[in-house]
Scaffold this motif. Structure first.
Motif, PDB file in Angstrom:
ATOM      1  N   ALA A  25       0.835  -1.211   0.000  1.00  0.00           N
ATOM      2  CA  ALA A  25       0.000   0.000   0.000  1.00  0.00           C
ATOM      3  C   ALA A  25       0.869   1.260   0.000  1.00  0.00           C
ATOM      4  N   LEU A  26       1.920   1.251   0.801  1.00  0.00           N
ATOM      5  CA  LEU A  26       2.824   2.402   0.835  1.00  0.00           C
ATOM      6  C   LEU A  26       3.582   2.564  -0.480  1.00  0.00           C
ATOM      7  N   PHE A  27       4.061   1.447  -1.023  1.00  0.00           N
ATOM      8  CA  PHE A  27       4.818   1.506  -2.277  1.00  0.00           C
ATOM      9  C   PHE A  27       3.957   2.018  -3.427  1.00  0.00           C
ATOM     10  N   LEU A  28       2.705   1.574  -3.467  1.00  0.00           N
ATOM     11  CA  LEU A  28       1.811   2.023  -4.534  1.00  0.00           C
ATOM     12  C   LEU A  28       1.488   3.502  -4.388  1.00  0.00           C
ATOM     13  N   ASP A  29       1.437   3.975  -3.148  1.00  0.00           N
ATOM     14  CA  ASP A  29       1.089   5.371  -2.900  1.00  0.00           C
ATOM     15  C   ASP A  29       2.262   6.311  -3.152  1.00  0.00           C
ATOM     16  N   LYS A  30       3.470   5.903  -2.704  1.00  0.00           N
ATOM     17  CA  LYS A  30       4.617   6.811  -2.737  1.00  0.00           C
ATOM     18  C   LYS A  30       5.720   6.401  -3.704  1.00  0.00           C
ATOM     19  N   GLY A  31       5.699   5.139  -4.110  1.00  0.00           N
ATOM     20  CA  GLY A  31       6.796   4.624  -4.917  1.00  0.00           C
ATOM     21  C   GLY A  31       7.740   3.797  -4.060  1.00  0.00           C
ATOM     22  N   PHE A  32       8.288   2.760  -4.645  1.00  0.00           N
ATOM     23  CA  PHE A  32       9.111   1.820  -3.882  1.00  0.00           C
ATOM     24  C   PHE A  32      10.319   2.504  -3.247  1.00  0.00           C
ATOM     25  N   ASP A  33      11.035   3.289  -4.031  1.00  0.00           N
ATOM     26  CA  ASP A  33      12.273   3.886  -3.541  1.00  0.00           C
ATOM     27  C   ASP A  33      12.039   5.003  -2.526  1.00  0.00           C
ATOM     28  N   ALA A  34      10.830   5.540  -2.481  1.00  0.00           N
ATOM     29  CA  ALA A  34      10.535   6.654  -1.579  1.00  0.00           C
ATOM     30  C   ALA A  34      10.104   6.192  -0.187  1.00  0.00           C
ATOM     31  N   VAL A  35       9.927   4.891  -0.014  1.00  0.00           N
ATOM     32  CA  VAL A  35       9.454   4.355   1.270  1.00  0.00           C
ATOM     33  C   VAL A  35      10.592   3.589   1.936  1.00  0.00           C
ATOM     34  N   SER A  36      10.837   3.881   3.195  1.00  0.00           N
ATOM     35  CA  SER A  36      11.890   3.180   3.943  1.00  0.00           C
ATOM     36  C   SER A  36      11.322   1.941   4.620  1.00  0.00           C
ATOM     37  N   GLY A 111      -6.201  -3.307  -9.392  1.00  0.00           N
ATOM     38  CA  GLY A 111      -5.204  -3.620  -8.376  1.00  0.00           C
ATOM     39  C   GLY A 111      -4.045  -4.421  -8.926  1.00  0.00           C
ATOM     40  N   VAL A 112      -4.348  -5.354  -9.819  1.00  0.00           N
ATOM     41  CA  VAL A 112      -3.302  -6.176 -10.436  1.00  0.00           C
ATOM     42  C   VAL A 112      -2.420  -5.305 -11.334  1.00  0.00           C
ATOM     43  N   LEU A 113      -3.041  -4.442 -12.141  1.00  0.00           N
ATOM     44  CA  LEU A 113      -2.280  -3.578 -13.036  1.00  0.00           C
ATOM     45  C   LEU A 113      -1.386  -2.618 -12.250  1.00  0.00           C
ATOM     46  N   SER A 114      -1.879  -2.089 -11.144  1.00  0.00           N
ATOM     47  CA  SER A 114      -1.063  -1.194 -10.314  1.00  0.00           C
ATOM     48  C   SER A 114       0.137  -1.934  -9.748  1.00  0.00           C
ATOM     49  N   PHE A 115      -0.112  -3.159  -9.294  1.00  0.00           N
ATOM     50  CA  PHE A 115       0.979  -3.965  -8.745  1.00  0.00           C
ATOM     51  C   PHE A 115       2.023  -4.256  -9.814  1.00  0.00           C
ATOM     52  N   MET A 116       1.576  -4.605 -11.009  1.00  0.00           N
ATOM     53  CA  MET A 116       2.510  -4.928 -12.080  1.00  0.00           C
ATOM     54  C   MET A 116       3.305  -3.698 -12.521  1.00  0.00           C
ATOM     55  N   ARG A 117       2.669  -2.537 -12.520  1.00  0.00           N
ATOM     56  CA  ARG A 117       3.404  -1.306 -12.845  1.00  0.00           C
ATOM     57  C   ARG A 117       4.496  -1.055 -11.815  1.00  0.00           C
ATOM     58  N   LEU A 118       4.165  -1.286 -10.552  1.00  0.00           N
ATOM     59  CA  LEU A 118       5.160  -1.136  -9.495  1.00  0.00           C
ATOM     60  C   LEU A 118       6.317  -2.099  -9.721  1.00  0.00           C
ATOM     61  N   LEU A 119       5.986  -3.338 -10.013  1.00  0.00           N
ATOM     62  CA  LEU A 119       7.013  -4.362 -10.191  1.00  0.00           C
ATOM     63  C   LEU A 119       7.915  -4.059 -11.376  1.00  0.00           C
ATOM     64  N   TYR A 120       7.325  -3.900 -12.553  1.00  0.00           N
ATOM     65  CA  TYR A 120       8.116  -3.720 -13.766  1.00  0.00           C
ATOM     66  C   TYR A 120       8.723  -2.335 -13.882  1.00  0.00           C
ATOM     67  N   GLY A 121       8.211  -1.389 -13.090  1.00  0.00           N
ATOM     68  CA  GLY A 121       8.737  -0.031 -13.145  1.00  0.00           C
ATOM     69  C   GLY A 121       9.837   0.245 -12.138  1.00  0.00           C
ATOM     70  N   THR A 122      10.225  -0.769 -11.368  1.00  0.00           N
ATOM     71  CA  THR A 122      11.251  -0.606 -10.335  1.00  0.00           C
ATOM     72  C   THR A 122      12.411  -1.552 -10.620  1.00  0.00           C
ATOM     73  N   PRO A 123      13.543  -1.040 -11.066  1.00  0.00           N
ATOM     74  CA  PRO A 123      14.654  -1.908 -11.466  1.00  0.00           C
ATOM     75  C   PRO A 123      15.084  -2.908 -10.397  1.00  0.00           C
ATOM     76  N   SER A 124      15.107  -2.500  -9.138  1.00  0.00           N
ATOM     77  CA  SER A 124      15.548  -3.423  -8.093  1.00  0.00           C
ATOM     78  C   SER A 124      14.567  -4.575  -7.902  1.00  0.00           C
ATOM     79  N   LEU A 125      13.288  -4.336  -8.164  1.00  0.00           N
ATOM     80  CA  LEU A 125      12.302  -5.413  -8.068  1.00  0.00           C
ATOM     81  C   LEU A 125      12.444  -6.376  -9.243  1.00  0.00           C
ATOM     82  N   VAL A 126      12.684  -5.830 -10.417  1.00  0.00           N
ATOM     83  CA  VAL A 126      12.905  -6.675 -11.592  1.00  0.00           C
ATOM     84  C   VAL A 126      14.124  -7.570 -11.355  1.00  0.00           C
TER      85      VAL A 126
END
Length: 203
Positions: A25-36, A111-126
């Protein structure tokens, strides 16, 4: 004793799920790299050491969703009955398309599309996904046969299924209707498995 262990296991699963849901929820709201990690721990109401006991790396808070699928292809091959490994895997993939399984990329749920955007849009997750894909290959290779031939075949299968899923996801995320993408997805799967058969079975 068994009841106590069962309760303990349920509590562990609840904590695991709560941490993951808070993190995503935090990653989708703020972005993966912006959340500690500290923010995730606070949101899930656990300590950082507790969080790391469940999720060794920050990326695992997202990518762990694929952990349940690590040995999926191996299980399909192990339980194939009289079917060939490739026929069993092809059928399993088509069944996933029928179910709109997010793993196949054929899902238009927001929800699935948002999750996939987070995944494929974050190099460290890929990059972290490669760890799961490697373990999937290793499990499948054990079912396909020992040695280099089994490892090569498993690598080809896992790569092909990843490409098929990514193509489906990208088209749907670009705005194409599910009804348009689905027949193409089934045809692409047929082409892919025919090509695999020519390579894998020849080996």
């Amino acid at each position: 004793m068994s009841a106590e262990l069962g309760l303990r296991e349920r509590k562990k699963r609840q904590t695991y799920r709560a941490i993951s849901e808070a993190a995503i929820a935090l990653f989708l709201d703020k972005g993966f790299d912006a959340v500690s990690v500290a923010e995730v721990a606070a949101a899930a109401e656990v300590s950082k050491p507790t969080l790391f006991r469940y999720f060794p790396a920050k990326e695992d808070l997202v990518v762990h969703r694929f952990a349940d699928h690590e040995d999926e292809f191996a299980r399909v091959v192990a339980g194939r009955g009289d079917a060939s490994p490739l026929d069993a895997l092809h059928r399993h993939h088509l069944d996933g398309l029928d179910r709109r399984d997010p793993v196949t990329g054929l899902s238009d749920e927001p929800g699935v599309l948002s999750f996939m955007r987070l995944l494929y849009g974050t190099p460290s997750l890929v990059a972290r996904m490669q760890t799961y894909q490697q373990r999937s290959e290793e499990a499948l290779a054990r079912e396909l046969g020992d040695g280099l031939a089994g490892r090569l075949a498993a690598a080809q299968v896992v790569a092909v299924l990843r490409v098929l899923a990514l193509e489906n996801y990208r088209r749907i995320d670009a705005g194409e209707a599910l009804a348009v993408v689905e027949p193409d997805a089934r045809a692409a799967a047929g082409l892919a498995f025919r090509q695999l058969a020519r390579g894998v079975e020849a080996g």
